[in-house]
Design a protein around this motif. Structure first.
Motif, mmCIF file in Angstrom:
data_model
loop_
_atom_site.group_PDB
_atom_site.id
_atom_site.type_symbol
_atom_site.label_atom_id
_atom_site.label_comp_id
_atom_site.label_asym_id
_atom_site.label_seq_id
_atom_site.Cartn_x
_atom_site.Cartn_y
_atom_site.Cartn_z
ATOM 1 N N ALA A 104 -16.738 -47.450 2.064
ATOM 2 C CA ALA A 104 -16.872 -46.039 1.680
ATOM 3 C C ALA A 104 -18.321 -45.582 1.722
ATOM 4 N N VAL A 105 -19.224 -46.421 1.230
ATOM 5 C CA VAL A 105 -20.640 -46.050 1.178
ATOM 6 C C VAL A 105 -21.220 -45.858 2.575
ATOM 7 N N CYS A 106 -20.718 -46.604 3.552
ATOM 8 C CA CYS A 106 -21.253 -46.513 4.921
ATOM 9 C C CYS A 106 -21.137 -45.104 5.491
ATOM 10 N N TYR A 107 -20.153 -44.332 5.047
ATOM 11 C CA TYR A 107 -19.960 -42.999 5.606
ATOM 12 C C TYR A 107 -21.007 -41.992 5.127
ATOM 13 N N PHE A 108 -21.831 -42.393 4.167
ATOM 14 C CA PHE A 108 -22.946 -41.532 3.783
ATOM 15 C C PHE A 108 -24.062 -41.576 4.821
ATOM 16 N N TYR A 109 -24.121 -42.650 5.593
ATOM 17 C CA TYR A 109 -25.208 -42.818 6.561
ATOM 18 C C TYR A 109 -25.264 -41.699 7.595
ATOM 19 N N PRO A 110 -24.199 -41.441 8.358
ATOM 20 C CA PRO A 110 -24.297 -40.340 9.324
ATOM 21 C C PRO A 110 -24.446 -38.976 8.667
ATOM 22 N N PHE A 111 -23.888 -38.820 7.467
ATOM 23 C CA PHE A 111 -24.015 -37.525 6.789
ATOM 24 C C PHE A 111 -25.463 -37.276 6.392
ATOM 25 N N PHE A 112 -26.112 -38.279 5.818
ATOM 26 C CA PHE A 112 -27.520 -38.126 5.453
ATOM 27 C C PHE A 112 -28.388 -37.914 6.697
ATOM 28 N N ASP A 113 -28.047 -38.613 7.762
ATOM 29 C CA ASP A 113 -28.846 -38.521 8.983
ATOM 30 C C ASP A 113 -28.703 -37.173 9.664
ATOM 31 N N GLY A 114 -27.580 -36.489 9.425
ATOM 32 C CA GLY A 114 -27.379 -35.187 10.055
ATOM 33 C C GLY A 114 -27.375 -34.035 9.084
ATOM 34 N N ILE A 115 -27.947 -34.237 7.908
ATOM 35 C CA ILE A 115 -27.919 -33.197 6.885
ATOM 36 C C ILE A 115 -28.668 -31.943 7.331
ATOM 37 N N GLN A 116 -29.649 -32.096 8.250
ATOM 38 C CA GLN A 116 -30.421 -30.932 8.690
ATOM 39 C C GLN A 116 -29.572 -29.917 9.448
ATOM 40 N N TYR A 117 -28.423 -30.347 9.952
ATOM 41 C CA TYR A 117 -27.547 -29.402 10.646
ATOM 42 C C TYR A 117 -26.880 -28.421 9.686
ATOM 43 N N GLY A 118 -27.002 -28.689 8.410
ATOM 44 C CA GLY A 118 -26.418 -27.785 7.425
ATOM 45 C C GLY A 118 -27.398 -26.790 6.859
ATOM 46 N N LYS A 119 -28.569 -26.684 7.487
ATOM 47 C CA LYS A 119 -29.612 -25.814 6.918
ATOM 48 C C LYS A 119 -29.189 -24.356 6.852
ATOM 49 N N PHE A 120 -28.393 -23.928 7.806
ATOM 50 C CA PHE A 120 -27.959 -22.524 7.790
ATOM 51 C C PHE A 120 -26.820 -22.300 6.799
ATOM 52 N N ILE A 121 -25.817 -23.169 6.875
ATOM 53 C CA ILE A 121 -24.619 -22.955 6.050
ATOM 54 C C ILE A 121 -24.893 -23.246 4.574
ATOM 55 N N ILE A 122 -25.781 -24.197 4.295
ATOM 56 C CA ILE A 122 -26.087 -24.531 2.892
ATOM 57 C C ILE A 122 -26.858 -23.404 2.230
ATOM 58 N N THR A 123 -27.790 -22.815 2.964
ATOM 59 C CA THR A 123 -28.586 -21.726 2.384
ATOM 60 C C THR A 123 -27.788 -20.437 2.225
ATOM 61 N N GLN A 124 -26.749 -20.261 3.016
ATOM 62 C CA GLN A 124 -25.986 -19.018 2.970
ATOM 63 C C GLN A 124 -24.809 -19.061 1.996
ATOM 64 N N TYR A 125 -24.288 -20.235 1.742
ATOM 65 C CA TYR A 125 -23.084 -20.343 0.912
ATOM 66 C C TYR A 125 -23.359 -21.262 -0.284
ATOM 67 N N GLN A 126 -23.300 -20.687 -1.471
ATOM 68 C CA GLN A 126 -23.629 -21.429 -2.688
ATOM 69 C C GLN A 126 -22.686 -22.597 -2.965
ATOM 70 N N PRO A 127 -21.382 -22.510 -2.676
ATOM 71 C CA PRO A 127 -20.518 -23.665 -2.928
ATOM 72 C C PRO A 127 -20.990 -24.940 -2.226
ATOM 73 N N PHE A 128 -21.554 -24.789 -1.046
ATOM 74 C CA PHE A 128 -22.070 -25.963 -0.352
ATOM 75 C C PHE A 128 -23.313 -26.507 -1.060
ATOM 76 N N GLN A 129 -24.113 -25.641 -1.624
ATOM 77 C CA GLN A 129 -25.280 -26.086 -2.388
ATOM 78 C C GLN A 129 -24.840 -26.892 -3.605
ATOM 79 N N ILE A 130 -23.812 -26.394 -4.290
ATOM 80 C CA ILE A 130 -23.310 -27.102 -5.476
ATOM 81 C C ILE A 130 -22.715 -28.439 -5.083
ATOM 82 N N LEU A 131 -22.038 -28.466 -3.939
ATOM 83 C CA LEU A 131 -21.408 -29.701 -3.472
ATOM 84 C C LEU A 131 -22.436 -30.745 -3.080
#
Length: 211
Positions: free
Chosen positions: A68-95
């Protein structure tokens, strides 16, 4: 490179026991070796084998957690792709907020992604001491991370500042981020329950790499 980027058990069959025949004679001939007894015994043995097999195939708790922990690796490595959606939608920020310390540590050194890639592949995937369940899920996470090279190349090749080009980049980045997030939630939760998640695109490639 973009590598630096995230039983219900079977019901018990009844045991058929034949009682001793005493004192009474019957007009019907008695078969000393009735066929239904053999059939019942065979079914009983088959059920026992199935149950034992399911018990042997159960996933250990440690294997579930590692996978289960291994699946954090690609998510952390690609977190920069969420720069637009995270800044625009607060639920993603909370998540994402509870993961900020781990993401910050992951991004603190430029080669962390590459070093984790090397460690996961050679220490886990190529190590037969780990179960195939762990190695398969680890390989899925690695393949998913490797695929991030394609949106990275596109973004580096076309770096629009505004207009339609920027809208395309924003849509691409948000799609990649949402895909990584879904893969994280699906892979993480499935592993915790001892199930085998098969991610689209990457599962077959992971199968070929895990012997």
């Amino acid at each position: 490179m973009a590598i630096s980027h995230l039983v219900s058990p079977l019901p018990s069959l009844p045991f058929f026991q034949t009682g001793n025949l005493t004192g009474r004679s019957s007009s019907l001939p008695l078969n000393p070796n009735p066929q239904f007894s053999k059939s019942s015994l065979s079914r009983g043995r088959a059920a026992t084998l199935v149950l034992r097999s399911k018990g042997d195939d159960s996933v250990d708790a440690s294997d579930r957690i590692i996978s289960a922990v291994c699946y954090f690796y690609p998510f952390f490595d690609g977190i920069q792709y969420g720069k637009f959606i995270i800044t625009q939608y607060q639920p993603f920020q909370i998540l994402i907020q509870p993961l900020f310390p781990a993401i910050k540590a992951f991004k603190s050194f430029p080669f962390n992604g590459f070093l984790i890639f090397i460690a996961l592949y050679f220490v886990v995937v190529r190590n037969s001491n780990f179960s195939r369940y762990v190695r398969f899920n680890t390989m899925q996470a690695i393949v998913l991370d490797v695929l991030l090279i394609f949106p990275d190349l596109l973004e580096r090749s076309f770096n629009p500042r505004d207009g339609f080009g920027l809208d395309v980049v924003m849509s691409l980045d948000s799609t990649v981020f949402l895909f990584l997030l879904v893969c994280l939630i699906y892979g993480f939760s499935a592993c915790l329950f001892g199930l085998t998640p098969r991610l689209p695109i990457v599962a077959d490639a992971a199968d070929r790499q895990v012997l």
